[in-house]
Design a protein around this motif. Sequence first.
Motif, short mmCIF file in Angstrom:
data_model
loop_
_atom_site.label_atom_id
_atom_site.label_comp_id
_atom_site.label_asym_id
_atom_site.label_seq_id
_atom_site.Cartn_x
_atom_site.Cartn_y
_atom_site.Cartn_z
N THR A 65 1.76 -5.61 5.40
CA THR A 65 1.49 -6.55 6.48
C THR A 65 1.48 -7.95 5.90
OG1 THR A 65 0.01 -7.06 8.33
CG2 THR A 65 -1.03 -6.53 6.22
N THR A 66 1.59 -8.95 6.75
CA THR A 66 1.56 -10.34 6.32
C THR A 66 0.19 -10.93 6.59
OG1 THR A 66 3.92 -10.61 6.78
CG2 THR A 66 2.60 -12.62 6.62
N TRP A 104 -9.88 -4.13 2.43
CA TRP A 104 -9.98 -2.70 2.64
C TRP A 104 -9.00 -2.31 3.74
CZ3 TRP A 104 -11.92 -1.48 7.56
CH2 TRP A 104 -12.65 -2.48 8.21
N VAL A 105 -8.69 -1.04 3.82
CA VAL A 105 -7.67 -0.58 4.75
C VAL A 105 -8.09 0.77 5.32
CG1 VAL A 105 -6.33 0.57 2.94
CG2 VAL A 105 -5.19 -0.14 5.04
N VAL A 106 -7.75 1.00 6.58
CA VAL A 106 -7.96 2.28 7.23
C VAL A 106 -6.61 2.81 7.69
CG1 VAL A 106 -9.17 3.53 9.06
CG2 VAL A 106 -10.21 1.49 8.06
N VAL A 107 -6.34 4.08 7.41
CA VAL A 107 -5.06 4.69 7.73
C VAL A 107 -5.28 5.89 8.64
CG1 VAL A 107 -2.99 5.78 6.80
CG2 VAL A 107 -4.12 3.95 5.52
N MET A 119 0.85 -1.19 0.00
CA MET A 119 0.00 0.00 0.00
C MET A 119 0.88 1.23 0.00
SD MET A 119 -2.72 1.25 2.87
CE MET A 119 -1.39 1.61 4.01
N ARG A 120 0.54 2.23 -0.79
CA ARG A 120 1.29 3.48 -0.85
C ARG A 120 0.53 4.56 -0.09
NH1 ARG A 120 3.64 5.33 -6.51
NH2 ARG A 120 4.90 3.51 -6.02
N VAL A 121 1.19 5.21 0.85
CA VAL A 121 0.59 6.29 1.63
C VAL A 121 1.16 7.60 1.12
CG1 VAL A 121 0.21 7.23 3.92
CG2 VAL A 121 0.36 4.76 3.61
N TYR A 122 0.29 8.52 0.72
CA TYR A 122 0.70 9.77 0.08
C TYR A 122 0.55 10.93 1.04
CZ TYR A 122 0.71 13.62 -3.30
OH TYR A 122 0.98 14.77 -3.98
N ASN A 123 1.60 11.75 1.15
CA ASN A 123 1.58 12.92 2.01
C ASN A 123 1.54 14.17 1.14
OD1 ASN A 123 1.91 14.92 3.88
ND2 ASN A 123 4.03 14.43 4.38
N SER A 124 0.35 14.70 0.92
CA SER A 124 0.20 15.83 0.00
C SER A 124 0.77 17.12 0.56
CB SER A 124 -1.29 16.03 -0.33
OG SER A 124 -2.03 16.27 0.84
N ALA A 125 1.06 17.17 1.87
CA ALA A 125 1.57 18.40 2.47
C ALA A 125 3.08 18.53 2.33
CB ALA A 125 1.19 18.44 3.95
N ASN A 126 3.75 17.51 1.81
CA ASN A 126 5.20 17.54 1.69
C ASN A 126 5.59 18.33 0.44
OD1 ASN A 126 7.92 17.07 1.49
ND2 ASN A 126 7.78 14.87 1.91
N ALA A 127 6.25 19.47 0.63
CA ALA A 127 6.63 20.32 -0.50
C ALA A 127 8.11 20.18 -0.85
CB ALA A 127 6.31 21.78 -0.17
N ASP A 128 8.82 19.30 -0.19
CA ASP A 128 10.25 19.11 -0.44
C ASP A 128 10.44 18.25 -1.68
OD1 ASP A 128 12.94 18.69 -0.46
OD2 ASP A 128 13.08 17.95 1.61
N ALA A 129 10.95 18.86 -2.76
CA ALA A 129 11.09 18.14 -4.03
C ALA A 129 12.12 17.02 -3.95
CB ALA A 129 11.46 19.12 -5.14
#
Length: 303
Positions: free
Chosen positions: A21-22, A36-39, A1-11
């Motif tokens: 998980t296993t 399904w997944v909850v983050v 699963m890929r978790v995206y942090n839209s607030a990160n402005a560091d290029a």
Amino acid sequence: MRVYNSANADAEASNWILAETTFNTTDYGDRYLMFWVVVWGEEGSALMPEMPDHGLTVIPAADLTDLADVAIEDHSNNLGFYRQPIFIAPQTSQDDVEAVTTANEADLIVETVDLMPSLVDQHREVKIAVTLRNGERPLDSISVYFYDDDPLVGGKAIDHELIPHIRAHDIVALEVPYQPRTCGWRPVYVVAQSPGVASAQGMAVLDVRCSIPTVHFPSGPGVVLRTGEPVTASWQGFSGPWVKVDLYDGGALVGPVGFSGIVRNTGSYTRVVPHNLRAGDDYRIKISSLRDRSQVVWCIHGR
């Protein structure tokens, strides 16, 4: 699963991380699973704050079993669902393998194709409901394609579903949405394919009623439109979210004078008659759908 942090402005820094998980499949043989997944984030034992109205209101319970029990805010994207079913193959004995190998050729068929409803207005959504029936041996990786018209004569693909596995003698049901863009009789084709097996095909016919738009605009003997005064056009029956309003002086399209334009298909349109229009008695209004170019109504005003 890929978790995206839209607030990160560091290029130079990655703005996503992988979480994994296993999952032990031992007790799930011969079953279809969907995930399904909850983050969420925690600071100590407290819920980490996120953008306003974009997170959870409480930390989910450790024994969570129902998506409806996740307390999300109005614009949260913390809850994810992997729509594709995953088949967990059972452990097989040598006898099972030999039985599958010696079985007759699989007889995959498209048993039914139903359109709900079968009579619909143009651009209204219908459901295509399909049942597939399998033969004497199980199949893997079944692709089901949905077409508007016969694919052998240029029919357009409108959807695709992947079935990971069908057991021998099993029946599988699918539903997909469809929005016809052309009126009249529309044949809908369904083609099911699996490696090493002949394709199966089914078809049903949809009856699509053409929308006939109507427009009301001030017109007729004695009706005079004056510059600086508002005028309203109202309509119904146009397809799509947008309509185009054009002003003509005789046979010539009048340029952008504050009256013509593309507007939302809300059913009415009010504008002030521009001061820079010349006096005349041959003005016309044309209203048309941006989605269906055949939907055009002319309103002959006069003065």
